[in-house]
Design a protein around this motif. Structure first.
Motif, PDB file in Angstrom:
ATOM      1  N   GLY A 121       0.783  -1.232   0.000  1.00 12.80           N
ATOM      2  CA  GLY A 121       0.000   0.000   0.000  1.00 12.80           C
ATOM      3  C   GLY A 121       0.808   1.271   0.000  1.00 12.80           C
ATOM      4  O   GLY A 121       0.252   2.373  -0.171  1.00 12.80           O
ATOM      5  N   ILE A 122       2.140   1.178   0.230  1.00 10.61           N
ATOM      6  CA  ILE A 122       2.920   2.421   0.353  1.00 10.61           C
ATOM      7  C   ILE A 122       4.007   2.584  -0.722  1.00 10.61           C
ATOM      8  O   ILE A 122       4.686   3.602  -0.753  1.00 10.61           O
ATOM      9  N   VAL A 123       4.153   1.582  -1.593  1.00  7.67           N
ATOM     10  CA  VAL A 123       5.208   1.650  -2.608  1.00  7.67           C
ATOM     11  C   VAL A 123       4.587   1.744  -3.998  1.00  7.67           C
ATOM     12  O   VAL A 123       3.703   0.950  -4.348  1.00  7.67           O
ATOM     13  N   SER A 124       5.050   2.696  -4.796  1.00  5.69           N
ATOM     14  CA  SER A 124       4.563   2.798  -6.174  1.00  5.69           C
ATOM     15  C   SER A 124       5.697   3.013  -7.172  1.00  5.69           C
ATOM     16  O   SER A 124       5.567   2.656  -8.336  1.00  5.69           O
ATOM     17  N   SER A 125       6.833   3.578  -6.702  1.00  5.39           N
ATOM     18  CA  SER A 125       7.930   3.903  -7.609  1.00  5.39           C
ATOM     19  C   SER A 125       9.258   3.450  -7.012  1.00  5.39           C
ATOM     20  O   SER A 125       9.374   3.257  -5.790  1.00  5.39           O
ATOM     21  N   SER A 242       4.349  -4.081  -5.995  1.00  2.39           N
ATOM     22  CA  SER A 242       4.962  -3.728  -7.276  1.00  2.39           C
ATOM     23  C   SER A 242       5.294  -2.241  -7.319  1.00  2.39           C
ATOM     24  O   SER A 242       4.749  -1.443  -6.555  1.00  2.39           O
ATOM     25  N   PHE A 243       6.193  -1.898  -8.229  1.00  7.78           N
ATOM     26  CA  PHE A 243       6.606  -0.500  -8.368  1.00  7.78           C
ATOM     27  C   PHE A 243       6.984  -0.227  -9.823  1.00  7.78           C
ATOM     28  O   PHE A 243       7.256  -1.141 -10.610  1.00  7.78           O
ATOM     29  N   GLU A 251       7.380  -3.694 -11.878  1.00  9.58           N
ATOM     30  CA  GLU A 251       8.237  -4.770 -11.389  1.00  9.58           C
ATOM     31  C   GLU A 251       7.884  -5.046  -9.933  1.00  9.58           C
ATOM     32  O   GLU A 251       7.384  -4.163  -9.215  1.00  9.58           O
ATOM     33  N   PHE A 252       8.152  -6.270  -9.487  1.00 11.29           N
ATOM     34  CA  PHE A 252       7.928  -6.622  -8.087  1.00 11.29           C
ATOM     35  C   PHE A 252       9.207  -6.382  -7.287  1.00 11.29           C
ATOM     36  O   PHE A 252      10.315  -6.591  -7.792  1.00 11.29           O
ATOM     37  N   VAL A 253       9.048  -5.964  -6.023  1.00 12.93           N
ATOM     38  CA  VAL A 253      10.207  -5.688  -5.170  1.00 12.93           C
ATOM     39  C   VAL A 253      10.905  -6.984  -4.793  1.00 12.93           C
ATOM     40  O   VAL A 253      10.349  -8.077  -4.929  1.00 12.93           O
ATOM     41  N   TYR A 254      12.119  -6.826  -4.283  1.00  7.81           N
ATOM     42  CA  TYR A 254      12.915  -7.957  -3.766  1.00  7.81           C
ATOM     43  C   TYR A 254      12.992  -7.794  -2.253  1.00  7.81           C
ATOM     44  O   TYR A 254      13.261  -6.706  -1.747  1.00  7.81           O
TER      45      TYR A 254
END
Length: 474
Positions: A121-125, A242-243, A251-254
């Motif tokens: 909910g808090i990551v977009s870029s 994702s971002f 892309e999905f985060v690691y």
């Protein structure tokens, strides 16, 4: 002369351990089955651990956060490996007041699900990354067999959860946190450890891979002291974290997670303590020095207070035992509680301009001239005790570390004088399970950068792939 309240270590190690916990007032049993009361002496040690590690986490850019204790079932189920891995240990809440809940909720056994849901909910870029968070909290796991600090249903720990823009960055984080744990064990707890990668069977549920810190207790049983996990994109795909990356693509985060718990207190006890009670490394001892005044003359009181101020001024944690107990009782109490240094200030010594120092690790007494620089003397003594405890533990661990190329050797060792076994493995889970038939011997970790000791698997004789440390575990 040993403490009569403590069972001899060589007679019954498990009873000895429990006796030390009780005699040093570290923990007490509670009426909540499988849970303990961590008493002030035990909690003070945890606070010291927390203080040191919290500082190290913040130095490496991590921030503290607090997640809810309850996790809705639908969140737990999003990543299948995790719920399957923890299913036998999960405690479920099904009622709220007198009403049945529409959806049952588990009391957190770990918090990957909550962090993942929050991060989504808090990551977009890519500009929002990395997120490097840690929480200090309690955990509940429905363990069948419990033992104070080592394995209880509710325990305290820290769990770090981070998300990153690239796999490389997340993998660097995984190894960096492992190194922090390794250094903490060595430098503060005075416990030598082995670090390595867990096998597929033993890795954390849902992780791509897990690295571990493994310590050997005095009785040759191994203890997993901390773990650091690389999740890759497993959780980020399941929870849609994702971002928009630098190429303007989705892309999905690691992701990573890592943690240590109050079982470190159990490790301290089982590596360093003796038949007179707790032995604490000075760097983690809440109180490093106790001053015992023998007699109540003004001279004894003044000298005791002067020493206390000198020690405090030098950053040494010290106190005067002013309780209405006999000197002998005070000595025994300081000893069972593991205070690293005791200073005795008495009329007889002062008549000769002397004071007496006693070190907890060796129980050696030294009488010195009162004109010495007490702070410098004690600092040197504390450093010496810290080093001695580490060196003794290292020697013990090395004595109980064996290289084996024959399975019969392993059986003999585990039957007589158990410890760490270094042996080659083909990588087949069936051979891993065969080893477990030998008194529960499990793979502790894969040693990735050590020279192979043989070219064949110790179990099946096929070509070996990995050098593995094996051991009986708590």
């Amino acid at each position: 002369m040993k403490n009569k309240a403590i069972t001899a270590r060589e007679v019954d190690f498990a009873k000895w351990y429990t006796d030390v916990v009780r005699a040093a007032r570290l923990a007490a049993y509670s009426n909540v089955k499988g849970c303990i009361v961590i008493e002030p002496n035990g909690y003070a040690i945890w606070e010291q651990m927390q203080k040191v590690l919290d500082e190290k986490f913040k130095e490496t850019g991590h921030q503290n956060i607090c997640m809810p204790m309850l996790i809705p079932e639908n969140l737990m189920k999003k990543e299948g490996e995790l719920i399957n891995g923890f299913a036998p240990e999960v405690a479920w809440v099904t009622m709220g007041g007198q009403k049945q809940l529409e959806e049952r909720m588990c009391i957190r056994p770990t918090s990957e699900t909550l962090f993942s849901d929050y991060y989504a909910g808090i990551v977009s870029s890519y500009r929002d990354l990395p997120k490097k968070y840690n929480q200090w909290c309690n955990i509940l796991r429905w363990e069948k067999e419990t033992r104070p600090f080592l394995r209880s249903r509710e325990f305290l720990w820290q769990e770090g959860h981070t998300i990153h823009e690239t796999a490389k960055e997340a993998e660097i984080e995984t190894m960096k946190m492992l190194k922090i744990y390794e250094d903490f064990y060595k430098e503060y707890l005075a416990i030598p450890v082995i670090t390595g990668r867990k096998t597929e069977k033993e890795k954390f549920a849902g992780a791509e891979y897990t690295y571990t810190v493994e310590a050997l207790m005095y009785n040759g049983v191994s203890l997993q002291g901390g773990t650091s996990h690389y999740f890759g994109q497993k959780f980020s795909k399941a929870y849609d974290i994702s971002f928009t990356n630098r190429n303007n693509e989705q892309e999905f985060v690691y992701q990573t997670s890592w943690g240590v718990a109050t079982r470190m207190i159990g490790a301290l006890i089982m590596v360093h303590s003796d038949e007179n009670g707790l032995v604490l490394p000075p760097k983690i001892a809440p109180k490093q020095v106790v001053i015992v005044s023998i007699g109540d003359s003004d001279k004894v009181k003044n000298i005791s207070n002067k020493i206390l101020e000198e020690l405090k001024g030098a950053g040494i944690s010290a106190y005067i035992d002013n309780s209405e107990k006999s000197p002998g009782f005070k000595f025994a109490e300081a000893e069972v509680n593991g205070i690293p240094v005791r200073i005795e200030v008495g009329e007889r010594d002062l008549a000769e301009n002397k004071i007496t120092f006693a070190r907890r690790d060796t129980r050696e007494k030294m009488t010195e001239n009162i004109d010495i620089n007490v702070a410098d003397y004690v600092k040197s003594l504390l450093n010496n005790i810290q080093d001695n405890l580490y060196n003794k533990a290292l020697q013990r661990r090395d004595e109980l570390t064996y290289e084996c190329i024959d399975i019969e050797e392993v059986k003999k060792i585990m039957d007589t004088k158990p410890g760490f076994i270094k042996a080659m493995w083909c990588g087949d889970e069936e051979c891993e399970l065969k080893m477990k038939e030998i008194k529960g011997t499990k793979s502790r970790c894969i040693l990735e950068n050590e020279k192979h000791i043989h070219d064949k698997c110790i179990v099946c004789g096929k070509p070996a792939k990995e050098l593995v440390v094996w051991g009986i575990q708590y």
